[in-house]
Scaffold this motif. Structure first.
Motif, mmCIF file in Angstrom:
data_model
loop_
_atom_site.group_PDB
_atom_site.id
_atom_site.type_symbol
_atom_site.label_atom_id
_atom_site.label_comp_id
_atom_site.label_asym_id
_atom_site.label_seq_id
_atom_site.Cartn_x
_atom_site.Cartn_y
_atom_site.Cartn_z
ATOM 1 N N GLY A 1 -1.127 1.478 6.603
ATOM 2 C CA GLY A 1 -2.485 1.048 6.727
ATOM 3 C C GLY A 1 -3.020 0.408 5.472
ATOM 4 N N GLY A 2 -2.181 -0.072 4.567
ATOM 5 C CA GLY A 2 -2.708 -0.671 3.349
ATOM 6 C C GLY A 2 -1.654 -1.440 2.589
ATOM 7 N N GLN A 3 -2.033 -1.974 1.457
ATOM 8 C CA GLN A 3 -1.150 -2.795 0.642
ATOM 9 C C GLN A 3 -0.282 -1.918 -0.251
ATOM 10 O OE1 GLN A 3 -3.312 -5.480 -1.793
ATOM 11 N NE2 GLN A 3 -1.524 -6.248 -2.897
ATOM 12 N N PHE A 4 1.007 -2.127 -0.210
ATOM 13 C CA PHE A 4 1.922 -1.351 -1.039
ATOM 14 C C PHE A 4 2.225 -2.123 -2.318
ATOM 15 C CE2 PHE A 4 6.282 -0.468 -2.466
ATOM 16 C CZ PHE A 4 6.176 0.881 -2.713
ATOM 17 N N CYS A 5 2.101 -1.466 -3.456
ATOM 18 C CA CYS A 5 2.370 -2.097 -4.746
ATOM 19 C C CYS A 5 3.653 -1.534 -5.342
ATOM 20 C CB CYS A 5 1.207 -1.873 -5.705
ATOM 21 S SG CYS A 5 -0.264 -2.745 -5.220
ATOM 22 N N PRO A 6 4.714 -2.322 -5.489
ATOM 23 C CA PRO A 6 5.965 -1.801 -6.033
ATOM 24 C C PRO A 6 5.877 -1.490 -7.525
ATOM 25 C CG PRO A 6 6.122 -4.165 -5.704
ATOM 26 C CD PRO A 6 4.829 -3.745 -5.110
ATOM 27 N N ASN A 67 -6.446 15.473 -5.678
ATOM 28 C CA ASN A 67 -4.986 15.510 -5.547
ATOM 29 C C ASN A 67 -4.474 14.336 -4.714
ATOM 30 O OD1 ASN A 67 -5.068 17.914 -6.976
ATOM 31 N ND2 ASN A 67 -4.978 19.192 -5.146
ATOM 32 N N LEU A 68 -5.208 13.997 -3.649
ATOM 33 C CA LEU A 68 -4.794 12.881 -2.794
ATOM 34 C C LEU A 68 -4.906 11.545 -3.525
ATOM 35 C CD1 LEU A 68 -6.268 13.770 0.719
ATOM 36 C CD2 LEU A 68 -3.860 13.553 0.111
ATOM 37 N N LEU A 69 -5.920 11.417 -4.382
ATOM 38 C CA LEU A 69 -6.061 10.176 -5.150
ATOM 39 C C LEU A 69 -4.860 9.987 -6.062
ATOM 40 C CD1 LEU A 69 -8.294 7.957 -5.473
ATOM 41 C CD2 LEU A 69 -8.897 9.100 -7.605
ATOM 42 N N ASP A 70 -4.421 11.069 -6.684
ATOM 43 C CA ASP A 70 -3.235 11.006 -7.536
ATOM 44 C C ASP A 70 -1.995 10.650 -6.714
ATOM 45 O OD1 ASP A 70 -1.737 11.582 -10.077
ATOM 46 O OD2 ASP A 70 -0.880 13.164 -8.824
ATOM 47 N N TYR A 71 -1.909 11.203 -5.500
ATOM 48 C CA TYR A 71 -0.749 10.908 -4.648
ATOM 49 C C TYR A 71 -0.751 9.448 -4.211
ATOM 50 C CZ TYR A 71 2.598 11.248 -0.828
ATOM 51 O OH TYR A 71 3.679 11.060 -0.005
ATOM 52 N N ALA A 72 -1.944 8.905 -3.900
ATOM 53 C CA ALA A 72 -2.042 7.494 -3.503
ATOM 54 C C ALA A 72 -1.572 6.582 -4.629
ATOM 55 C CB ALA A 72 -3.483 7.170 -3.119
ATOM 56 N N ILE A 73 -1.905 6.954 -5.869
ATOM 57 C CA ILE A 73 -1.451 6.171 -7.021
ATOM 58 C C ILE A 73 0.058 6.320 -7.197
ATOM 59 C CG2 ILE A 73 -1.617 5.956 -9.531
ATOM 60 C CD1 ILE A 73 -4.536 6.938 -9.253
ATOM 61 N N TYR A 74 0.551 7.536 -6.987
ATOM 62 C CA TYR A 74 1.980 7.815 -7.165
ATOM 63 C C TYR A 74 2.839 6.999 -6.206
ATOM 64 C CZ TYR A 74 6.388 10.395 -7.077
ATOM 65 O OH TYR A 74 7.711 10.734 -7.100
ATOM 66 N N ILE A 75 2.398 6.864 -4.955
ATOM 67 C CA ILE A 75 3.185 6.111 -3.977
ATOM 68 C C ILE A 75 2.794 4.634 -3.958
ATOM 69 C CG2 ILE A 75 3.541 8.138 -2.533
ATOM 70 C CD1 ILE A 75 1.425 7.075 -0.628
ATOM 71 N N ARG A 76 1.876 4.239 -4.861
ATOM 72 C CA ARG A 76 1.484 2.834 -5.023
ATOM 73 C C ARG A 76 0.885 2.243 -3.750
ATOM 74 N NH1 ARG A 76 2.640 4.831 -9.457
ATOM 75 N NH2 ARG A 76 3.958 3.814 -11.004
ATOM 76 N N ASN A 77 0.087 3.021 -3.028
ATOM 77 C CA ASN A 77 -0.528 2.536 -1.795
ATOM 78 C C ASN A 77 -2.017 2.316 -2.040
ATOM 79 O OD1 ASN A 77 -1.779 2.428 0.862
ATOM 80 N ND2 ASN A 77 0.220 3.059 1.640
ATOM 81 N N TRP A 111 -5.405 -2.814 -8.547
ATOM 82 C CA TRP A 111 -6.083 -1.527 -8.707
ATOM 83 C C TRP A 111 -7.522 -1.736 -9.159
ATOM 84 C CZ3 TRP A 111 -3.357 2.298 -6.712
ATOM 85 C CH2 TRP A 111 -1.971 2.119 -6.600
ATOM 86 N N LYS A 112 -7.721 -2.680 -10.052
ATOM 87 C CA LYS A 112 -9.079 -3.025 -10.472
ATOM 88 C C LYS A 112 -9.858 -3.602 -9.294
ATOM 89 C CE LYS A 112 -11.686 -5.972 -13.652
ATOM 90 N NZ LYS A 112 -11.608 -6.945 -14.783
#
Length: 221
Positions: A1-6, A67-77, A111-112
């Motif tokens: 459901g969103g943009q994935f950032c490698p 915690n979910l915000l950190d996970y979203a950053i971790y998986i780059r979504n 991200w910005k």
């Protein structure tokens, strides 16, 4: 459901370390104090379940959102990051984003752009179509009759409940809807105890939504 950032597109730090929160708390002397913390220092372990068939993000605490915000950053979504950040900004937290430190740019790229979108400082029609399914616009029913408006809110409310064994666990009953209508339309000041799951789990959430809405008939009383 969103943009994935490698990758981080040039970011020099983990984004979770560049966001701080300021919260009000009471110290041991019962004096109110403000405390500022990096979100990275507030992380714990938690689990969130997304339920069929609506797949809405149902979070029971602010800590789970961090915690979910950190996970979203971790998986780059980025899409997931935006969704959680929207929800986190609705809690009683004041967030600051440290874009630069001295001459080092810490938050950049998509991200910005995502943060600016959540803050309402930029627009994106693609993100609009994604997130309008997760959030209900309670200001779009200004001219709807009150009873019909309560039905709309009740339907939306139901979709945010857990779905088990083929049915939602909490569904506003007709009696509860009429009780809510009576509270709004009654000429006298209405008091009721908070005791009772039907009032705290159904009546109060719906009443708060009506209060925040722009429904003309509801605010006429």
């Amino acid at each position: 459901g969103g943009q994935f950032c490698p990758d981080y597109y040039g970011m020099k730090h983990e984004l979770i370390e560049c966001i701080t929160s300021e919260e009000l708390f009471t110290d041991l002397n019962d004096d109110p104090q403000f405390r500022k913390s990096k979100l990275s220092d507030l992380l714990t372990e938690s689990k969130v379940v997304v339920y069929f068939p609506d797949y809405y993000l149902l979070v029971s605490s602010r800590q789970q959102l961090i915690n979910l915000l950190d996970y979203a950053i971790y998986i780059r979504n980025i899409g997931f990051f935006i969704l959680v950040l929207f929800a986190l900004r609705r809690t009683s937290m004041y967030l600051e984003y440290h874009e630069k430190k001295d001459k080092v740019v810490q938050i950049t790229g998509p991200w910005k752009e995502a943060i600016l979108y959540v803050l309402g400082a930029s627009t994106d029609s693609h993100y609009d179509t994604i997130f309008e399914k997760q959030f209900v616009n309670i200001k779009q029913h200004s001219n709807l009759p009150l009873r019909d408006f309560i039905e709309v809110l009740s339907d939306n409310f139901t979709r945010y409940q857990r779905h088990v064994d083929g049915e939602y666990q909490i569904i506003p009953r007709t009696k509860q809807k009429r009780f809510l209508e009576r509270i709004i339309c009654g000429e006298e000041c209405f008091h009721f105890s908070e005791v009772g799951s039907g009032k705290t789990k159904v009546i109060m959430p719906l009443l708060c939504q009506i209060f925040l809405s722009s429904n003309k008939e509801a605010h006429k009383h």
